[in-house]
Design a protein around this motif. Sequence first.
Motif, PDB file in Angstrom:
ATOM      1  N   PHE A   1       0.702  -1.072   0.106  1.00  0.00           N
ATOM      2  CA  PHE A   1      -0.008  -0.119   0.064  1.00  0.00           C
ATOM      3  C   PHE A   1       0.787   1.197   0.008  1.00  0.00           C
ATOM      4  O   PHE A   1       2.038   1.358   0.719  1.00  0.00           O
ATOM      5  CB  PHE A   1      -0.923  -0.151   1.228  1.00  0.00           C
ATOM      6  N   ILE A   2       0.540   2.193  -0.651  1.00  0.00           N
ATOM      7  CA  ILE A   2       1.412   3.550  -1.074  1.00  0.00           C
ATOM      8  C   ILE A   2       0.217   4.643  -0.960  1.00  0.00           C
ATOM      9  O   ILE A   2      -0.609   4.748  -1.817  1.00  0.00           O
ATOM     10  CB  ILE A   2       2.177   3.527  -2.149  1.00  0.00           C
ATOM     11  N   LEU A   3       0.206   5.288   0.037  1.00  0.00           N
ATOM     12  CA  LEU A   3      -0.721   6.469   0.190  1.00  0.00           C
ATOM     13  C   LEU A   3      -0.150   8.096   0.320  1.00  0.00           C
ATOM     14  O   LEU A   3       1.125   8.025   0.770  1.00  0.00           O
ATOM     15  CB  LEU A   3      -1.538   6.274   1.744  1.00  0.00           C
ATOM     16  N   VAL A   4      -0.564   8.822  -0.622  1.00  0.00           N
ATOM     17  CA  VAL A   4       0.009   9.922  -0.872  1.00  0.00           C
ATOM     18  C   VAL A   4      -1.045  11.073  -0.822  1.00  0.00           C
ATOM     19  O   VAL A   4      -2.090  10.650  -0.837  1.00  0.00           O
ATOM     20  CB  VAL A   4       0.694   9.993  -2.335  1.00  0.00           C
ATOM     21  N   SER A   5      -0.395  12.349  -0.765  1.00  0.00           N
ATOM     22  CA  SER A   5      -1.316  13.331  -0.632  1.00  0.00           C
ATOM     23  C   SER A   5      -1.107  14.518  -1.741  1.00  0.00           C
ATOM     24  O   SER A   5      -0.497  15.702  -1.185  1.00  0.00           O
ATOM     25  CB  SER A   5      -0.991  13.884   0.654  1.00  0.00           C
TER      26      SER A   5
END
Length: 303
Positions: A111-115
């Motif tokens: 999982f790669i969570l970015v903004s």
Amino acid sequence: MHFTAQGDIGLGAGAKKVLDVIAGLDPQLNLALGDFSYRAGGEQQFCDMVTGKLGTDLPYQLITGNHESNGEEGDIDKFVRCLPNKLPGLQGQYGIQWRVDVPEQNPVVRFILVSPGIDFKNGNPLDYSKGSERWRWTAEAIDQARSQGIPWTVVGMHVPCFSLGEKSCQAGKDFTNMLIDKKVDLVLSGHDHVYQRSHQVGLGGNCSELVPANFSATCLTDKDGSMEQGAGTVFVTVGVGGVELYNVKNNDPEVGYFSTWSGKNRNPALGTLDVTVSADQLAARFVPAAGYSFTDSFALHRR
């Protein structure tokens, strides 16, 4: 492994209905894709609502939305304190930009969570422009997952790029095309209060890039619900975690990229995406909350 994902939640009856669905599905973790309380000072109330429905042990994993990134209707730092990370091995800044492999040993998904595309307290967005530090961090996280033989890569962020709802490409065209070029399997978002799932899209041949507010059939790699990994990327917006829905635009120029969609004016439904991942398959379905009937399902298969 088994996870759920949704964004745009709120504190009302709709949010509680969706949390009841999640509780019944009993996932190993939940991805909350931003926009939580919609209320300044409502952080603890939101956290209490979540833990009251789901318990205190479930990893209810956060990535900020625009309503709490700048502190105006909640503060992501306060949400992180009352709903902390519970996944071992997480790297990065939890709530803002992070990655984790699940399970920690012999993982089947990264999982790669970015903004990208949302303002923070200084009034400016974080820099995810081409070649920037955050761009490189994301690209390297994807490449490393491939080199380590992790079967699946899932990217999550609050804002979509392509949408049939009210929003434009806040995630950024270049950043979105980078995810497609690197063949990320699944990209999840919220922000638009609709559910929408794309066909599998990919670059190559006569499709050099996807351009927002346009459609090119040459960028479609698979149009049914059973797809092969490596042919392209599936985008799913799940901005239906509890707050009021937006209309969908059936005549939007990007409509050709989508397989199915739901909004206030078409098959309205609150609910969650429910995803089961094995070494060989990523299978997902939309599960509606009580009182709604819209459903969707699709699967990606490894070669």
